[in-house]
Design a protein around this motif. Structure first.
Motif, PDB file in Angstrom:
ATOM      1  N   PHE A 192       0.849  -1.096  -0.064  1.00  0.00           N
ATOM      2  CA  PHE A 192      -0.150  -0.069  -0.180  1.00  0.00           C
ATOM      3  C   PHE A 192       0.711   1.113   0.076  1.00  0.00           C
ATOM      4  O   PHE A 192       0.576   2.189  -0.640  1.00  0.00           O
ATOM      5  CB  PHE A 192      -1.067  -0.131   1.267  1.00  0.00           C
ATOM      6  N   LEU A 193       1.694   1.309   0.573  1.00  0.00           N
ATOM      7  CA  LEU A 193       2.796   2.296   0.877  1.00  0.00           C
ATOM      8  C   LEU A 193       3.574   2.626  -0.273  1.00  0.00           C
ATOM      9  O   LEU A 193       3.642   3.849  -0.826  1.00  0.00           O
ATOM     10  CB  LEU A 193       3.789   2.282   1.981  1.00  0.00           C
ATOM     11  N   GLU A 194       4.035   1.644  -0.985  1.00  0.00           N
ATOM     12  CA  GLU A 194       4.401   1.677  -2.314  1.00  0.00           C
ATOM     13  C   GLU A 194       3.777   2.282  -3.423  1.00  0.00           C
ATOM     14  O   GLU A 194       4.178   3.108  -4.440  1.00  0.00           O
ATOM     15  CB  GLU A 194       5.117   0.429  -2.842  1.00  0.00           C
ATOM     16  N   LEU A 195       2.369   2.297  -3.235  1.00  0.00           N
ATOM     17  CA  LEU A 195       1.389   2.774  -4.552  1.00  0.00           C
ATOM     18  C   LEU A 195       1.193   4.234  -4.025  1.00  0.00           C
ATOM     19  O   LEU A 195       0.673   4.901  -5.133  1.00  0.00           O
ATOM     20  CB  LEU A 195      -0.109   2.167  -4.092  1.00  0.00           C
ATOM     21  N   PHE A 196       1.925   5.004  -2.932  1.00  0.00           N
ATOM     22  CA  PHE A 196       1.617   6.308  -2.812  1.00  0.00           C
ATOM     23  C   PHE A 196       2.553   6.896  -4.193  1.00  0.00           C
ATOM     24  O   PHE A 196       2.469   8.165  -4.351  1.00  0.00           O
ATOM     25  CB  PHE A 196       2.359   6.737  -1.717  1.00  0.00           C
TER      26      PHE A 196
ATOM     27  N   VAL B 192      11.575  12.612   1.026  1.00  0.00           N
ATOM     28  CA  VAL B 192       9.949  12.271   0.845  1.00  0.00           C
ATOM     29  C   VAL B 192       9.851  10.998   1.573  1.00  0.00           C
ATOM     30  O   VAL B 192       8.512  10.765   2.057  1.00  0.00           O
ATOM     31  CB  VAL B 192       9.607  12.140  -0.762  1.00  0.00           C
ATOM     32  N   GLN B 193      10.609  10.127   1.495  1.00  0.00           N
ATOM     33  CA  GLN B 193      10.309   8.899   2.443  1.00  0.00           C
ATOM     34  C   GLN B 193      10.164   9.025   3.824  1.00  0.00           C
ATOM     35  O   GLN B 193       9.461   8.485   4.372  1.00  0.00           O
ATOM     36  CB  GLN B 193      11.500   7.723   2.053  1.00  0.00           C
ATOM     37  N   ARG B 194      10.918  10.083   4.180  1.00  0.00           N
ATOM     38  CA  ARG B 194      10.998  10.269   5.812  1.00  0.00           C
ATOM     39  C   ARG B 194       9.581  11.100   5.854  1.00  0.00           C
ATOM     40  O   ARG B 194       8.778  10.855   7.063  1.00  0.00           O
ATOM     41  CB  ARG B 194      11.934  11.329   6.263  1.00  0.00           C
ATOM     42  N   LEU B 195       9.195  11.928   5.101  1.00  0.00           N
ATOM     43  CA  LEU B 195       8.001  12.378   5.040  1.00  0.00           C
ATOM     44  C   LEU B 195       6.593  11.699   5.063  1.00  0.00           C
ATOM     45  O   LEU B 195       5.969  11.616   5.967  1.00  0.00           O
ATOM     46  CB  LEU B 195       7.603  13.440   3.926  1.00  0.00           C
TER      47      LEU B 195
ATOM     48  N   MET C 116       7.256  11.714  -5.691  1.00  0.00           N
ATOM     49  CA  MET C 116       7.982  10.875  -4.796  1.00  0.00           C
ATOM     50  C   MET C 116       9.421  10.934  -5.499  1.00  0.00           C
ATOM     51  O   MET C 116      10.542  10.282  -4.818  1.00  0.00           O
ATOM     52  CB  MET C 116       7.402   9.549  -4.622  1.00  0.00           C
ATOM     53  N   SER C 117       9.509  10.689  -6.894  1.00  0.00           N
ATOM     54  CA  SER C 117      10.917  10.389  -7.375  1.00  0.00           C
ATOM     55  C   SER C 117      11.272  11.809  -8.431  1.00  0.00           C
ATOM     56  O   SER C 117      10.361  12.426  -8.593  1.00  0.00           O
ATOM     57  CB  SER C 117      10.641   9.302  -8.320  1.00  0.00           C
ATOM     58  N   LEU C 118      12.531  11.835  -8.400  1.00  0.00           N
ATOM     59  CA  LEU C 118      13.279  12.833  -9.216  1.00  0.00           C
ATOM     60  C   LEU C 118      14.341  12.389 -10.133  1.00  0.00           C
ATOM     61  O   LEU C 118      15.328  12.127  -9.639  1.00  0.00           O
ATOM     62  CB  LEU C 118      13.697  13.881  -8.119  1.00  0.00           C
ATOM     63  N   ARG C 119      13.867  12.312 -11.388  1.00  0.00           N
ATOM     64  CA  ARG C 119      14.523  11.629 -12.269  1.00  0.00           C
ATOM     65  C   ARG C 119      14.412  12.241 -13.809  1.00  0.00           C
ATOM     66  O   ARG C 119      13.292  12.665 -14.157  1.00  0.00           O
ATOM     67  CB  ARG C 119      14.697  10.087 -12.409  1.00  0.00           C
ATOM     68  N   ALA C 120      15.236  12.080 -14.782  1.00  0.00           N
ATOM     69  CA  ALA C 120      15.074  12.616 -16.123  1.00  0.00           C
ATOM     70  C   ALA C 120      14.266  11.700 -16.667  1.00  0.00           C
ATOM     71  O   ALA C 120      14.295  10.553 -16.252  1.00  0.00           O
ATOM     72  CB  ALA C 120      16.504  12.705 -16.839  1.00  0.00           C
TER      73      ALA C 120
ATOM     74  N   GLY D  15      22.140  18.959   1.170  1.00  0.00           N
ATOM     75  CA  GLY D  15      21.567  18.138   2.157  1.00  0.00           C
ATOM     76  C   GLY D  15      20.919  16.646   1.630  1.00  0.00           C
ATOM     77  O   GLY D  15      21.564  16.216   0.767  1.00  0.00           O
ATOM     78  N   SER D  16      20.232  16.076   2.329  1.00  0.00           N
ATOM     79  CA  SER D  16      19.644  14.644   1.930  1.00  0.00           C
ATOM     80  C   SER D  16      19.105  14.812   0.510  1.00  0.00           C
ATOM     81  O   SER D  16      18.695  15.835   0.014  1.00  0.00           O
ATOM     82  CB  SER D  16      18.614  14.504   2.778  1.00  0.00           C
ATOM     83  N   SER D  17      19.115  13.572  -0.159  1.00  0.00           N
ATOM     84  CA  SER D  17      18.460  13.630  -1.492  1.00  0.00           C
ATOM     85  C   SER D  17      16.906  13.615  -1.295  1.00  0.00           C
ATOM     86  O   SER D  17      16.446  13.397  -0.303  1.00  0.00           O
ATOM     87  CB  SER D  17      18.743  12.229  -2.077  1.00  0.00           C
TER      88      SER D  17
END
Length: 798
Positions: free
Chosen positions: A440-444, A763-766, A700-704, A756-758
């Motif tokens: 369920f969390l992965e679906l976020f 976002v995983q901490r959030l 949640m992700s930041l990529r080209a 700082g952090s990636s």
């Protein structure tokens, strides 16, 4: 107004049943176990209305979400609820009027502005488990992927879920229990709860791995002994329904050659038992067999009124069928014979003098029996008759063989189908895939994987043999590129096997197209059929008839196209920026200020905590600072009417061109600017996330992206059209000066950097700290504030 008076005014009935009064005046139960035909839908809806609108009960959520297992039930429920609210003088056709609005969540339509713009209003949402549970899993079928987080948020916060006819939900029932357990364990943005409703409810069906600890303390509401003795209820519970086995059986021999022999034999028996001036119902387990029997009846009974009911019709045809069913057959004529699938099993308010049903699981049979002598109306004229159709053990589809065997064992000892004489439902919970907390969390994360696909959630929504896709037909002679997205009225549901059959029969022809969200255009469909698809089909290749519904094999002639006056865009491309391309220009500083103010108004209406109110307001103030980027500025001034305005920073513009850098996302630039200047402030990462996510395209992700090209100098980092080292000019706001900014993309790399952090770590901490429901709730509110401000700005200038 007292509840009893409210009930009479809404329904036109004399008085509510005692259980309906209890539901309205006492705390919400968790389960509602009431026999069929005793007004469960009215009970739930009017109890919610009484608590919210009359008692102002803060424990009752603003949104009533009615989740139904079948689409054929949705229109009837929608119509009834609209009528009850109109009778109460508190109905609105759209949200935003301070009255109760009612909304269909059916897929194939852009229903965002109709309800999601107004999270502070009381409203009722109605949909199938496909549409609602897919949205509750952040993978909404039939809607723009970029709106998934908003619907997810509003369906898990300030929402009362009423799961109706749960015995038909299959895998969706266990998912509903798991979602309720997650809502009880994660932090919520606002109170939510679930109510499971059925005439054949087995509480043990809810004993999933995470919800099982709550099972012992579930509050149940059912009929009391005194209610069972009530004259009206007793007449329905003890309605005369003689039960016997039909002469016709479903065998491997008579189902060959498209079940022609079986259809002819059953038709003959039905016509022998049918009585003129009455209604008979024949319930069949598959659409294909139902269509075959309907065809046989048309040949051998030209005088009787014949109706075919299943879930594979477009909404206009379903509406016509529902209207026909609402009118009783004439007592002077030959009567009516209704051939139906499981779609008629529950919720449909109709009755019959004679009922035939194929063997089904016991809970389903109890529901089917409820469509015969439903109100005891035949008791004084000799009662009614129910015939069950046995079948070979090899022909169990779409049900499990064990479930049919248990049902057969019960039937062999019964001669009455009256509710008072039927044994309890004791079927075990079906074996299905259970949604676990980690899944369920992965679906976020709503980004597709690198191959362009999403996690398949279909196993959590329906049983594998009952999965659906959505199709619509267009005349493609004029070309494919010009076709718009479908309106709700065009959409027809089809099973995976039906659609596969359709495509197999039309191999070598350009039969189906799928919308590509990344490229923003239609692409020929050559993939494996999977649940949740919306496919455009070539009308010239047939497959649909207004009387038979979706029928890949029988319908070879062209499909009638519905008028296009209600078509709306559902999906948008990743590069699309329609909310920035408006008729009237709006300066950037003004828009930032407007969104902040709208967010503060919304926070006040929803009584957010001071901490959340300030975080969301700051996000609103900074959300579009990336529009100061040169790439965005050039797009906003690229048309003739804006050519002289190149030195002004714009948030909205009438220019319609695409950005010169593919996939450019201004919200990423906004987030980077925030972290450059305000990373040390309280809640900095939360505000950064709310800024980045306000279009649903950078979360949640930041990529080209796969086809994104590198800048001229190969060593520069880049993602979503933003290049490391890009600059933004300063912006003066009434309450804050935002300095000039040089954008850095260090955070797209793993590990620690000068920033700082990636982004991934942040976002995983959030997500861990806030939980998925609360984080999505705050995300949705910032987006809604943006929508509201944009709409008002355009209205003011118009």
């Amino acid at each position: 107004m007292e509840y009893e008076a409210l009930f009479r005014k809404a329904t036109g009935l004399q008085a509510p049943y005692p259980y309906q009064v209890k539901l309205a005046k006492e705390p919400w139960p968790d389960t509602l176990d009431i026999p069929t035909g005793l007004g469960k839908t009215a009970a739930v809806m009017l109890a919610w209305y009484y608590k919210r609108r009359v008692q102002k009960d803060a424990a009752t959520p603003r949104r009533l979400v009615i989740c139904l297992p079948m689409r054929v039930l949705v229109e009837q429920t929608h119509s009834n609820i609209n009528q009850w609210l109109e009778n109460l003088g508190d109905w609105a056709s759209a949200a935003g009027n301070d009255k109760v609005s009612v909304h269909l969540l059916m897929g194939g339509e852009n229903d965002l502005t109709s309800w999601a713009d107004f999270p502070e209003e009381d409203m009722i949402l109605i949909g199938t488990q496909d549409m609602l549970l897919s949205r509750a899993l952040m993978r909404g079928y039939g809607m723009s992927r970029y709106q998934w987080p908003v619907h997810f948020a509003l369906l898990h916060n300030d929402a009362l879920w009423a799961f109706d006819e749960v015995q038909l939900m299959g895998a969706g029932l266990q998912t509903s229990a798991q979602l309720e357990s997650f809502r009880r364990s994660f932090i919520l943005g606002s109170n939510s709860r679930s109510l499971w409703v059925s005439a054949t409810l087995n509480k043990n069906w809810l004993a999933t791995v995470d919800f099982k600890p709550y099972l012992e303390n579930l509050a149940q509401l059912t009929l009391s002994p005194d209610e069972c003795a009530n004259n009206v209820i007793q007449a329905r519970r003890e309605a005369v329904k003689r039960l016997s086995r039909a002469q016709t059986a479903l065998t491997t021999e008579n189902t060959k050659a498209k079940a022609i022999v079986y259809a002819q034999a059953l038709t003959q028996e039905v016509l022998e038992k049918h009585l003129a001036g009455t209604q008979s119902i024949v319930i069949i387990n598959t659409v294909e067999r139902a269509q075959a029997i309907f065809g046989a009846l048309k040949k051998h009974s030209p005088n009787a009124e014949l109706l075919l009911i299943h879930s594979r019709f477009r909404p206009p045809e379903r509406k016509a069928l529902n209207q026909a069913l609402s009118i009783p057959p004439s007592t002077e004529g030959p009567g009516r014979i209704v051939v139906a699938t499981q779609a008629i099993e529950a919720g449909v308010d109709m009755t019959s003098r004679v009922l035939f049903t194929e063997l089904a699981p016991w809970s389903s049979l109890v529901q089917r029996f409820g469509r015969c002598n439903r109100y005891g109306e035949c008791n004084d004229s000799g009662g009614a008759d129910v015939f069950w159709i046995d079948q070979d053990s090899e022909l169990t589809n779409p049900y499990a063989a064990d479930a049919l065997a248990l049902a057969r064992d019960k039937l062999m000892w019964l001669d009455s189908a009256s509710p008072a004489h039927l044994p309890a439902t004791d079927e075990p919970s079906p074996l299905v895939s259970v949604l676990r907390r980690r899944d369920f969390l992965e679906l976020f994360n709503t980004d597709p994987d690198l191959s362009g696909f999403d996690t398949d959630i279909s196993i959590y929504i329906r049983d594998a043999d009952d999965l659906d896709v959505q199709v619509f037909w267009r005349d493609l002679i004029q070309g494919v590129e010009e076709q718009t997205q479908p309106s709700r009225n065009e959409i027809c549901r089809a099973s995976l096997s039906q659609l596969k059959n359709y495509l197999d029969k039309r191999k070598g022809e350009d039969a189906a197209w799928r919308w590509d969200a990344l490229d923003g255009k239609w692409k020929l469909f050559r993939e494996k059929v999977r649940p949740g698809l919306i496919l455009m089909l070539n009308a010239d290749l047939g497959g649909y008839d207004a009387e038979l519904g979706f029928s890949p094999e029988k319908i070879k002639y062209a499909v009638t196209i519905l008028p296009d006056d209600s078509r709306e865009q559902v999906e948008e491309s990743y590069d699309g920026d329609a909310r920035s391309q408006q008729n009237h220009p709006v300066e950037l500083a003004l828009h930032l200020n407007d969104v902040e103010q709208e967010m503060r108004n919304l926070a006040h209406a929803l009584e957010l905590s001071p901490k959340d109110a300030e975080a969301t307001a700051r996000a609103g103030r900074w959300h579009d600072t990336g529009k100061a980027h040169e790439v965005f500025r050039s797009t906003m001034t690229a048309c003739e009417s804006m050519a002289a305005q190149k030195n002004t920073l714009w948030a909205k513009s009438p220019c319609r061109g695409r950005h010169k850098r593919p996939h450019f996302r201004h919200e990423l630039a906004s987030m980077l600017a925030w972290l450059t200047h305000r990373a040390s402030e309280p809640n900095a990462d939360l505000i950064a996330y709310l800024i980045a996510a306000h279009h649903g395209k950078v979360r949640m992700s930041l990529r080209a992206l796969p086809d994104e090209k590198s800048p001229e100098t190969g060593t520069r980092l880049f993602a979503r059209g933003v290049w490391d080292g890009d600059t933004l000019p300063g912006i003066d706001l009434p309450t804050e000066h935002i300095p000039d900014t040089t954008l850095r993309l260090d955070i797209m790399q793993l590990g620690e950097s000068a920033m700082g952090s990636s982004w991934s770590d942040r976002v995983q901490r959030l997500l861990a700290a806030q939980g998925p429901f609360r984080l999505a709730w705050l995300e949705a509110l910032v987006r809604i504030a943006d929508w509201r401000a944009s709409r008002k700005e355009q209205e003011d200038r118009a």
